[in-house]
Write a protein that holds these residues in place. Structure first.
Motif, PDB file in Angstrom:
ATOM      1  N   THR A 146      -5.640  72.827 -47.582  1.00 42.17           N
ATOM      2  CA  THR A 146      -6.209  74.094 -48.059  1.00 42.17           C
ATOM      3  C   THR A 146      -7.697  74.139 -47.766  1.00 42.17           C
ATOM      4  OG1 THR A 146      -6.680  73.208 -50.251  1.00 42.17           O
ATOM      5  CG2 THR A 146      -4.551  74.306 -49.964  1.00 42.17           C
ATOM      6  N   GLY A 147      -8.254  75.345 -47.912  1.00 45.38           N
ATOM      7  CA  GLY A 147      -9.676  75.535 -47.676  1.00 45.38           C
ATOM      8  C   GLY A 147     -10.417  75.888 -48.952  1.00 45.38           C
ATOM      9  N   LEU A 198      -0.735  76.178 -41.526  1.00 42.60           N
ATOM     10  CA  LEU A 198      -1.061  75.157 -40.524  1.00 42.60           C
ATOM     11  C   LEU A 198      -2.260  74.316 -40.951  1.00 42.60           C
ATOM     12  CD1 LEU A 198      -0.514  77.368 -37.372  1.00 42.60           C
ATOM     13  CD2 LEU A 198       0.981  75.572 -38.242  1.00 42.60           C
ATOM     14  N   GLY A 199      -2.665  74.440 -42.208  1.00 41.34           N
ATOM     15  CA  GLY A 199      -3.783  73.672 -42.719  1.00 41.34           C
ATOM     16  C   GLY A 199      -5.129  74.237 -42.274  1.00 41.34           C
ATOM     17  N   MET A 221      -1.022  85.907 -37.950  1.00 46.08           N
ATOM     18  CA  MET A 221      -1.957  85.197 -38.827  1.00 46.08           C
ATOM     19  C   MET A 221      -3.372  85.712 -38.617  1.00 46.08           C
ATOM     20  SD  MET A 221      -0.772  81.298 -39.012  1.00 46.08           S
ATOM     21  CE  MET A 221       0.916  80.833 -39.164  1.00 46.08           C
ATOM     22  N   GLN A 222      -4.170  85.612 -39.654  1.00 42.73           N
ATOM     23  CA  GLN A 222      -5.581  85.945 -39.548  1.00 42.73           C
ATOM     24  C   GLN A 222      -6.341  84.660 -39.226  1.00 42.73           C
ATOM     25  OE1 GLN A 222      -7.255  88.262 -42.683  1.00 42.73           O
ATOM     26  NE2 GLN A 222      -5.460  89.567 -42.852  1.00 42.73           N
ATOM     27  N   SER A 256      -9.327  78.101 -39.868  1.00 43.14           N
ATOM     28  CA  SER A 256      -7.909  78.119 -40.218  1.00 43.14           C
ATOM     29  C   SER A 256      -7.211  79.398 -39.799  1.00 43.14           C
ATOM     30  CB  SER A 256      -7.730  77.967 -41.727  1.00 43.14           C
ATOM     31  OG  SER A 256      -6.351  77.972 -42.057  1.00 43.14           O
ATOM     32  N   PRO A 257      -5.978  79.271 -39.299  1.00 44.22           N
ATOM     33  CA  PRO A 257      -5.100  80.436 -39.216  1.00 44.22           C
ATOM     34  C   PRO A 257      -4.517  80.648 -40.618  1.00 44.22           C
ATOM     35  CG  PRO A 257      -4.322  78.643 -37.794  1.00 44.22           C
ATOM     36  CD  PRO A 257      -5.416  78.115 -38.643  1.00 44.22           C
ATOM     37  N   MET A 258      -4.678  81.846 -41.162  1.00 44.01           N
ATOM     38  CA  MET A 258      -4.222  82.125 -42.529  1.00 44.01           C
ATOM     39  C   MET A 258      -3.101  83.138 -42.531  1.00 44.01           C
ATOM     40  SD  MET A 258      -7.576  82.839 -44.773  1.00 44.01           S
ATOM     41  CE  MET A 258      -9.009  81.826 -44.612  1.00 44.01           C
ATOM     42  N   ALA A 259      -2.212  82.978 -43.480  1.00 41.95           N
ATOM     43  CA  ALA A 259      -1.230  84.008 -43.790  1.00 41.95           C
ATOM     44  C   ALA A 259      -1.744  84.688 -45.060  1.00 41.95           C
ATOM     45  CB  ALA A 259       0.143  83.400 -44.022  1.00 41.95           C
ATOM     46  N   ILE A 260      -1.889  85.994 -44.996  1.00 43.39           N
ATOM     47  CA  ILE A 260      -2.383  86.745 -46.151  1.00 43.39           C
ATOM     48  C   ILE A 260      -1.227  87.576 -46.704  1.00 43.39           C
ATOM     49  CG2 ILE A 260      -4.062  88.430 -47.005  1.00 43.39           C
ATOM     50  CD1 ILE A 260      -5.498  86.008 -45.948  1.00 43.39           C
TER      51      ILE A 260
END
Length: 183
Positions: free
Chosen positions: A35-36, A47-48, A75-76, A130-134
């Motif tokens: 996580t960030g 993907l961390g 992903m963002q 990070s690639p994020m899923a929102i």
């Protein structure tokens, strides 16, 4: 070229280039965590979070390329740090970011004390990405909080089965009576 294990399995291949003479990665600093810091509302990190630190990199522009084992579609792509020099650190979409290799490789540049350098010391670079899923925000009728437009669902009282039959019979009787009065 670095091979870093991802929290959910698989590996990310990382290449950092453009390092001037003397500029080095801090040993052990290149890693992928689960996580960030201060994630945006609804954000997850499937993907961390990739991060690294470099030192003795005064005025350097480091080029970073990360290849993931899956496409980053939907992903963002976000960095954590100041979006503009001197500002507080936040998650933001970095300028100049590029996707290639079927959306599996992301490339960007981080400059010493530039946008996204999370270490304000001259010559030192800290770079979380990070690639994020929102997740979508809750729609009407979900969530909690009075007056927010997304409060809890309020039940509306209705008549029971027998009361509905009785009401229908009364309406029919009144209709029959009205027809009879006309004749």
């Amino acid at each position: 070229l670095l091979t870093l294990p991802l929290p959910a399995g698989g590996d990310a291949l990382v290449q950092i280039s453009g390092t001037p003479p003397g500029c080095v990665l801090v040993p052990g600093s290149a890693k992928v965590g689960p996580t960030g810091s201060n994630p945006p509302v609804g954000a997850s990190f499937p993907l961390g979070v990739f991060e690294f630190s470099a030192t003795a990199c005064a005025n350097a522009n480091l080029k970073v390329a990360i290849t993931y084992p899956q496409a980053l579609t939907g992903m963002q792509l976000q960095k954590f740090g100041p979006a503009t020099p001197g500002q507080p650190a936040t998650w933001f979409a970095p300028p100049g970011l590029a996707l290639s290799n079927g959306d599996m490789t992301v490339s960007y540049t981080v400059a010493d004390n530039g946008a996204g350098d999370n270490n304000p010391a001259a010559g030192d670079i800290a770079d979380p990405f990070s690639p994020m899923a929102i997740a979508a925000p809750p729609g009407p009728g979900t969530g909690t909080g009075p007056g927010t437009g997304t409060g809890t669902v309020t039940p509306v009282p209705t008549l029971g089965h027998w009361a509905m039959l009785m009401l229908a019979a009364m309406a029919a009787a009144l209709g029959w009576r009205g027809l009879r009065a006309r004749q």
